[in-house]
Motif scaffolding. Structure first.
Motif, PDB file in Angstrom:
ATOM      1  N   THR A 104     -74.572 -12.497  18.745  1.00  0.00           N
ATOM      2  CA  THR A 104     -75.328 -12.346  20.096  1.00  0.00           C
ATOM      3  C   THR A 104     -75.578 -10.922  20.434  1.00  0.00           C
ATOM      4  OG1 THR A 104     -73.544 -12.055  21.500  1.00  0.00           O
ATOM      5  CG2 THR A 104     -74.039 -14.307  21.154  1.00  0.00           C
ATOM      6  N   VAL A 105     -76.784 -10.821  21.065  1.00  0.00           N
ATOM      7  CA  VAL A 105     -77.161  -9.428  21.806  1.00  0.00           C
ATOM      8  C   VAL A 105     -76.800  -9.610  23.243  1.00  0.00           C
ATOM      9  CG1 VAL A 105     -78.756  -7.799  22.236  1.00  0.00           C
ATOM     10  CG2 VAL A 105     -78.641  -8.767  19.879  1.00  0.00           C
ATOM     11  N   ARG A 106     -76.238  -8.788  23.892  1.00  0.00           N
ATOM     12  CA  ARG A 106     -75.876  -8.849  25.221  1.00  0.00           C
ATOM     13  C   ARG A 106     -76.577  -7.525  25.869  1.00  0.00           C
ATOM     14  NH1 ARG A 106     -72.008 -13.348  26.171  1.00  0.00           N
ATOM     15  NH2 ARG A 106     -71.555 -14.067  24.111  1.00  0.00           N
ATOM     16  N   VAL A 107     -77.264  -7.965  26.978  1.00  0.00           N
ATOM     17  CA  VAL A 107     -78.117  -6.731  27.655  1.00  0.00           C
ATOM     18  C   VAL A 107     -77.368  -6.896  29.235  1.00  0.00           C
ATOM     19  CG1 VAL A 107     -80.482  -6.163  28.707  1.00  0.00           C
ATOM     20  CG2 VAL A 107     -80.180  -7.852  26.901  1.00  0.00           C
ATOM     21  N   TRP A 108     -76.851  -5.530  29.442  1.00  0.00           N
ATOM     22  CA  TRP A 108     -76.145  -5.095  30.587  1.00  0.00           C
ATOM     23  C   TRP A 108     -76.744  -4.348  31.414  1.00  0.00           C
ATOM     24  CZ3 TRP A 108     -71.211  -7.618  30.092  1.00  0.00           C
ATOM     25  CH2 TRP A 108     -70.903  -8.050  28.587  1.00  0.00           C
ATOM     26  N   ASP A 109     -76.465  -4.551  32.734  1.00  0.00           N
ATOM     27  CA  ASP A 109     -77.128  -3.529  33.822  1.00  0.00           C
ATOM     28  C   ASP A 109     -76.202  -2.162  33.907  1.00  0.00           C
ATOM     29  OD1 ASP A 109     -76.780  -2.376  36.772  1.00  0.00           O
ATOM     30  OD2 ASP A 109     -78.724  -3.560  36.484  1.00  0.00           O
ATOM     31  N   LEU A 110     -76.788  -1.062  33.815  1.00  0.00           N
ATOM     32  CA  LEU A 110     -76.152   0.116  33.559  1.00  0.00           C
ATOM     33  C   LEU A 110     -75.564   0.580  34.633  1.00  0.00           C
ATOM     34  CD1 LEU A 110     -75.516   2.251  31.330  1.00  0.00           C
ATOM     35  CD2 LEU A 110     -77.467   3.350  31.699  1.00  0.00           C
ATOM     36  N   VAL A 111     -75.906   0.013  35.893  1.00  0.00           N
ATOM     37  CA  VAL A 111     -75.304   0.709  37.257  1.00  0.00           C
ATOM     38  C   VAL A 111     -74.365  -0.203  37.450  1.00  0.00           C
ATOM     39  CG1 VAL A 111     -75.847   0.978  39.753  1.00  0.00           C
ATOM     40  CG2 VAL A 111     -77.485   1.779  37.961  1.00  0.00           C
ATOM     41  N   SER A 112     -74.255  -1.428  37.516  1.00  0.00           N
ATOM     42  CA  SER A 112     -73.199  -2.516  37.981  1.00  0.00           C
ATOM     43  C   SER A 112     -72.472  -2.968  36.765  1.00  0.00           C
ATOM     44  CB  SER A 112     -73.897  -3.543  38.676  1.00  0.00           C
ATOM     45  OG  SER A 112     -74.393  -4.401  37.696  1.00  0.00           O
ATOM     46  N   GLY A 113     -72.598  -2.738  35.569  1.00  0.00           N
ATOM     47  CA  GLY A 113     -72.291  -3.418  34.301  1.00  0.00           C
ATOM     48  C   GLY A 113     -72.123  -4.883  34.206  1.00  0.00           C
ATOM     49  N   GLU A 114     -72.991  -5.498  34.906  1.00  0.00           N
ATOM     50  CA  GLU A 114     -73.245  -6.939  35.066  1.00  0.00           C
ATOM     51  C   GLU A 114     -74.038  -7.411  33.876  1.00  0.00           C
ATOM     52  OE1 GLU A 114     -74.657  -8.150  38.608  1.00  0.00           O
ATOM     53  OE2 GLU A 114     -72.941  -7.857  39.765  1.00  0.00           O
ATOM     54  N   LEU A 115     -73.709  -8.659  33.391  1.00  0.00           N
ATOM     55  CA  LEU A 115     -74.251  -9.055  32.437  1.00  0.00           C
ATOM     56  C   LEU A 115     -75.574  -9.722  32.692  1.00  0.00           C
ATOM     57  CD1 LEU A 115     -74.374  -9.886  29.033  1.00  0.00           C
ATOM     58  CD2 LEU A 115     -73.309 -12.145  29.853  1.00  0.00           C
ATOM     59  N   ARG A 116     -76.744  -9.147  32.170  1.00  0.00           N
ATOM     60  CA  ARG A 116     -78.263  -9.713  32.478  1.00  0.00           C
ATOM     61  C   ARG A 116     -78.518 -10.966  31.758  1.00  0.00           C
ATOM     62  NH1 ARG A 116     -82.493  -4.635  33.539  1.00  0.00           N
ATOM     63  NH2 ARG A 116     -81.354  -3.863  35.568  1.00  0.00           N
ATOM     64  N   LYS A 117     -78.306 -10.644  30.275  1.00  0.00           N
ATOM     65  CA  LYS A 117     -78.939 -11.656  29.597  1.00  0.00           C
ATOM     66  C   LYS A 117     -78.109 -11.838  28.270  1.00  0.00           C
ATOM     67  CE  LYS A 117     -83.588 -12.812  29.725  1.00  0.00           C
ATOM     68  NZ  LYS A 117     -83.650 -11.844  30.813  1.00  0.00           N
ATOM     69  N   THR A 118     -78.074 -13.003  27.850  1.00  0.00           N
ATOM     70  CA  THR A 118     -77.593 -13.018  26.099  1.00  0.00           C
ATOM     71  C   THR A 118     -78.709 -13.493  25.478  1.00  0.00           C
ATOM     72  OG1 THR A 118     -75.244 -13.609  27.245  1.00  0.00           O
ATOM     73  CG2 THR A 118     -75.989 -14.157  24.759  1.00  0.00           C
ATOM     74  N   LEU A 119     -79.048 -12.973  24.238  1.00  0.00           N
ATOM     75  CA  LEU A 119     -79.847 -13.188  23.388  1.00  0.00           C
ATOM     76  C   LEU A 119     -79.155 -13.718  22.049  1.00  0.00           C
ATOM     77  CD1 LEU A 119     -82.096  -9.906  23.619  1.00  0.00           C
ATOM     78  CD2 LEU A 119     -82.120 -11.944  25.134  1.00  0.00           C
ATOM     79  N   ARG A 120     -79.500 -14.991  21.745  1.00  0.00           N
ATOM     80  CA  ARG A 120     -78.944 -15.599  20.623  1.00  0.00           C
ATOM     81  C   ARG A 120     -79.688 -15.854  19.517  1.00  0.00           C
ATOM     82  NH1 ARG A 120     -74.039 -17.847  22.622  1.00  0.00           N
ATOM     83  NH2 ARG A 120     -73.900 -17.730  24.912  1.00  0.00           N
ATOM     84  N   VAL A 121     -79.379 -15.314  18.313  1.00  0.00           N
ATOM     85  CA  VAL A 121     -80.256 -15.370  17.169  1.00  0.00           C
ATOM     86  C   VAL A 121     -79.946 -16.838  16.816  1.00  0.00           C
ATOM     87  CG1 VAL A 121     -80.452 -12.963  16.633  1.00  0.00           C
ATOM     88  CG2 VAL A 121     -78.466 -14.624  15.526  1.00  0.00           C
ATOM     89  N   PRO A 122     -80.745 -17.373  15.796  1.00  0.00           N
ATOM     90  CA  PRO A 122     -80.255 -18.539  15.124  1.00  0.00           C
ATOM     91  C   PRO A 122     -79.102 -18.487  14.304  1.00  0.00           C
ATOM     92  CG  PRO A 122     -82.723 -18.164  14.686  1.00  0.00           C
ATOM     93  CD  PRO A 122     -82.148 -17.030  15.328  1.00  0.00           C
ATOM     94  N   TYR A 123     -78.142 -19.233  14.461  1.00  0.00           N
ATOM     95  CA  TYR A 123     -76.894 -19.033  14.230  1.00  0.00           C
ATOM     96  C   TYR A 123     -76.371 -20.040  12.942  1.00  0.00           C
ATOM     97  CZ  TYR A 123     -71.840 -17.691  14.441  1.00  0.00           C
ATOM     98  OH  TYR A 123     -70.783 -17.098  14.047  1.00  0.00           O
ATOM     99  N   GLY A 124     -75.646 -19.421  11.839  1.00  0.00           N
ATOM    100  CA  GLY A 124     -75.206 -20.374  10.821  1.00  0.00           C
ATOM    101  C   GLY A 124     -73.919 -19.588  10.173  1.00  0.00           C
ATOM    102  N   SER A 125     -73.713 -19.791   8.988  1.00  0.00           N
ATOM    103  CA  SER A 125     -72.555 -19.148   8.197  1.00  0.00           C
ATOM    104  C   SER A 125     -72.775 -17.590   7.910  1.00  0.00           C
ATOM    105  CB  SER A 125     -72.506 -19.802   6.766  1.00  0.00           C
ATOM    106  OG  SER A 125     -73.604 -19.765   6.050  1.00  0.00           O
ATOM    107  N   GLU A 126     -74.138 -17.087   8.157  1.00  0.00           N
ATOM    108  CA  GLU A 126     -74.455 -15.626   7.978  1.00  0.00           C
ATOM    109  C   GLU A 126     -75.077 -15.004   9.105  1.00  0.00           C
ATOM    110  OE1 GLU A 126     -74.125 -13.990   4.755  1.00  0.00           O
ATOM    111  OE2 GLU A 126     -73.389 -15.413   3.421  1.00  0.00           O
ATOM    112  N   SER A 127     -74.769 -14.930  10.094  1.00  0.00           N
ATOM    113  CA  SER A 127     -75.139 -14.732  11.399  1.00  0.00           C
ATOM    114  C   SER A 127     -74.592 -13.447  12.164  1.00  0.00           C
ATOM    115  CB  SER A 127     -75.621 -15.892  12.325  1.00  0.00           C
ATOM    116  OG  SER A 127     -76.121 -16.860  11.729  1.00  0.00           O
ATOM    117  N   SER A 128     -73.949 -12.549  11.530  1.00  0.00           N
ATOM    118  CA  SER A 128     -73.364 -11.274  12.184  1.00  0.00           C
ATOM    119  C   SER A 128     -74.538 -10.501  12.445  1.00  0.00           C
ATOM    120  CB  SER A 128     -72.112 -10.816  11.339  1.00  0.00           C
ATOM    121  OG  SER A 128     -71.204 -11.715  11.109  1.00  0.00           O
TER     122      SER A 128
END
Length: 678
Positions: free
Chosen positions: A73-97
């Protein structure tokens, strides 16, 4: 206990700090070999990465930042509050790091890459996400190896990828993914890339070389630098006149001249005496007056190692100040214009260094390494601690699905009370079966016979079976059963490091503590997974589930897990919290029986017999609710008017029709549902 100062690896640098949880799921899905898995994938979701954070990047306006991890996953955070804005998910399988993340100069695109894509394309790809929508806008495909580093060129038209192995460096055009340039003259991993504002860029490689490239992507200088044989990170000073180099195999840091990569000076590191110290990561303050280094270098605090961030004044020539930051290897450093420094680590943690104080924001995982681990004779009760040194020791009774807290507050008390309750530790040494070189070693032996692990895998945990003739060995990405001559009976892949093991008294069940914060019960006869437990560090929340996904949980805890659904190679994946499918998969009656029954199938049969009707097998992806995505305004946007116009999109499984939508404000309905116009 495992040696807490672990040796360094780059390509698989704790590669199993993975990460997300991938489980056996419902039958009936046959994915094409050249496509991501089509079956739903059950994963942990705590609002934070579930495994090592590998990289981070900040947008130019310093409004948000992005982190990527071994959990895919990629996680997008607000730099002021530190809150999680969005989670970006690539297609996931056995090799998805995911090992690398970069943000385009205009802040609209987020690029990420790692190993993802190889399982179905036999080549690695880079994903370009639209930051606002979270959609994948393009894949840059055909890379021969994992991407260790990604950087946009200053004009945003190209992206530079440093690759693993001996595959070197590639430059790809963002608009269409076409390769613009390449340098294959690497004999080992290209570990990092740094770009100047004028387009010159540099790279580091495990072949010992630091390289400098011109804006037309031609290599101009290649030379070794004396600090170590494994340059790991390079960083340009703000004025572009100097290049800092951090090493993975030594504690040294070098500062080189941009003009010819000659050594200018080496910041102070001779005072560091611990083994395996290294400043893998280096970064400059925006004014160039301070140089920062971090990585595996640690100090001991309360008898535990804490990784430090070192700050050198005078651009690296002055005094050094160390700030304790976090328990695990620091994997990224990003200084900000106003002074603070962002950092990320393998705990997983991201945090902020402000002057001489570090604030860390961590996942609510229990550290499974630093605990006394005891189990009952039938292995249905486990005792661990949710804090180091066995503070806050707890017990979980799998048969009763009950968490008991406040057991002990010290190691001595934990061991004493565990013994009084009939719990036992693992046996790691018995007469006639001697396992050596297994603890943090790549070449273990049993009675002098070699024991095979995967390439680059280190042994982490051991448990000898009650017959004194077989033993279980947990590693970075596998669990294996061996006999006294080193012959392997079975091996199962693990998506996280197996830190500790224990076995039931009759030898039928193994209990494993993993780096992703899970406890797993495994059948010793064949390595089949029986049940998994995620225990929240707050000592209140927990969720336990079977391989198919039948689960039980403490109140308010079920959404610690959920299903990820892939939509092919070109689209971002969706995630459905477990509560969305509660009516089908909330089955405490199955969970309570699975260990005594010995399999999920038998537990389900017994539960059905008790309640008087047979469970209908339901495909997860055929019962999914619709997904509504707000396209505008952006998340956390301020509104100046009393009326806000929302643009949204609705998707449903199987293209089922959507007939109405309802808007909520702070969870409260705004009025009647509005019908969708045909």
């Amino acid at each position: 206990m495992n040696n807490r100062f672990l040796p360094h690896r780059t390509l698989r640098h704790y590669a199993v700090g993975v990460m997300a949880l991938l489980l056996t799921l419902l039958p009936g899905h046959a994915a094409r070999a050249d496509e991501p898995p089509t079956q739903p994938i059950l994963r942990i979701e705590t609002g934070m990465h579930s495994g090592m954070i590998k990289d981070m990047a900040v947008d130019r306006t310093e409004t948000f930042f992005a982190t990527c991890g071994m959990d895919g996953t990629v996680r997008v955070w607000d730099l002021v509050s530190g809150e999680l804005r969005k989670t970006l998910r690539v297609p996931y399988g056995s090799e998805s790091s995911l090992y690398s993340v970069a943000i385009s100069p205009d802040g609209t695109l987020i690029a990420t890459g790692g190993t993802s894509g190889y399982a179905w394309d036999k080549a690695v790809c880079i994903y370009l996400f639209d930051r606002a929508s979270g959609h994948i806008v393009r894949r840059l495909t055909g890379l021969p190896n994992a991407t260790h580093s990604l950087r946009f060129t200053p004009d945003g038209k190209n992206i530079i990828a440093g690759l693993a192995g001996s595959d070197g460096l590639r430059v790809l055009r963002v608009a269409d993914g076409m390769q613009v340039a390449e340098d294959k003259e690497y004999n080992a991993d290209c570990t990092s890339v740094a770009v100047r504002e004028d387009g010159w860029f540099a790279s580091s490689g495990l072949d010992g070389m630091v390289r400098l490239y011109s804006p037309d992507f031609k290599m101009q200088i290649r030379r070794k630098t004396p600090g170590g044989t494994h340059p790991h990170t390079v960083a340009f000073s703000p004025d572009g006149s100097k290049l800092a180099v951090g090493f993975g195999d030594t504690k040294h840091v070098n500062v080189l001249a941009f003009t010819d990569l000659s050594l200018l000076y080496a910041p102070l590191t001779d005072d560091i005496k611990i083994p395996f110290a290294a400043f893998d990561q280096v970064a400059w303050s925006p004014d160039g007056k301070q140089l920062f280094g971090a990585g595996r270098t640690a100090v001991m605090i309360n008898e535990l190692p804490v990784r430090i961030i070192r700050r050198w004044d005078e651009g690296g020539k002055g005094k050094a100040v160390d700030v304790p930051a976090t328990a695990e290897t620091i994997t990224a450093l990003v200084p900000l214009k106003l002074g603070p420094v962002l950092f990320a680590s393998g705990d997983p943690v991201w945090g902020v260094l402000e002057d001489t104080k570090a604030r860390a924001f961590s996942a609510p995982n229990v550290d499974m390494r630093l605990t006394t681990f005891l189990v009952s004779d039938n292995a249905d009760i486990v005792q661990i601690a949710v804090q180091p040194k066995d503070k806050a020791t707890v017990r979980f009774n799998a048969a009763q699905r009950k968490l008991e807290t406040g057991i002990a507050d010290s190691t001595a008390e934990a061991e004493s009370k565990g013994k009084a309750a009939g719990l036992h530790p693992a046996f790691i040494q018995v007469p006639g079966l001697v396992v050596t070189d297994w603890e943090n070693g790549m070449h273990p032996k049993v009675n002098g016979h070699p024991v095979a692990l995967a390439d680059n895998e280190e042994g982490r945990s051991l448990a000898i079976l009650p017959d004194d003739k077989h033993f279980l060995l947990g590693g970075d990405f596998s669990l294996r059963l061996f006999d006294s001559e080193g012959k392997e009976s079975w091996s199962v892949g693990m998506h996280a490091t197996v830190w500790q093991l224990n076995v039931s008294k009759d030898g039928s069940k193994c209990v494993a503590l993993l780096n992703d914060g899970t406890i797993r019960w495994i059948a010793v006869k064949d390595g089949a997974l029986l049940m998994t437990l995620f225990l929240h560090a707050d000592q209140k929340q927990w969720v336990a589930w079977t391989p198919t996904g039948y689960y039980d949980s403490a109140a308010g805890s079920e959404d610690l897990i959920g299903w990820q659904i892939n939509h092919g190679k070109e689209q971002a994946s969706d995630f459905y919290p477990a509560s969305r499918l509660r009516s089908t998969f909330y089955r405490p009656d199955v969970v309570e029986r699975v260990l005594s029954a010995g399999s999920e199938i038998e537990a389900l049969r017994l539960a059905d017999a008790d309640r008087g009707h047979k469970t209908e097998v339901v495909q997860v992806d055929q019962t999914l609710p619709p997904i509504v995505a707000i396209k505008s305004p952006d998340n956390n946007a301020d509104a100046a008017e009393a009326t806000v116009k929302l643009q949204f999109a609705v998707r449903t499984p199987g293209d089922a029709p959507v007939t109405a939508v309802r808007a909520l404000i702070d969870g409260r309905p705004t009025g009647n549902a509005r019908r969708i116009q045909e």
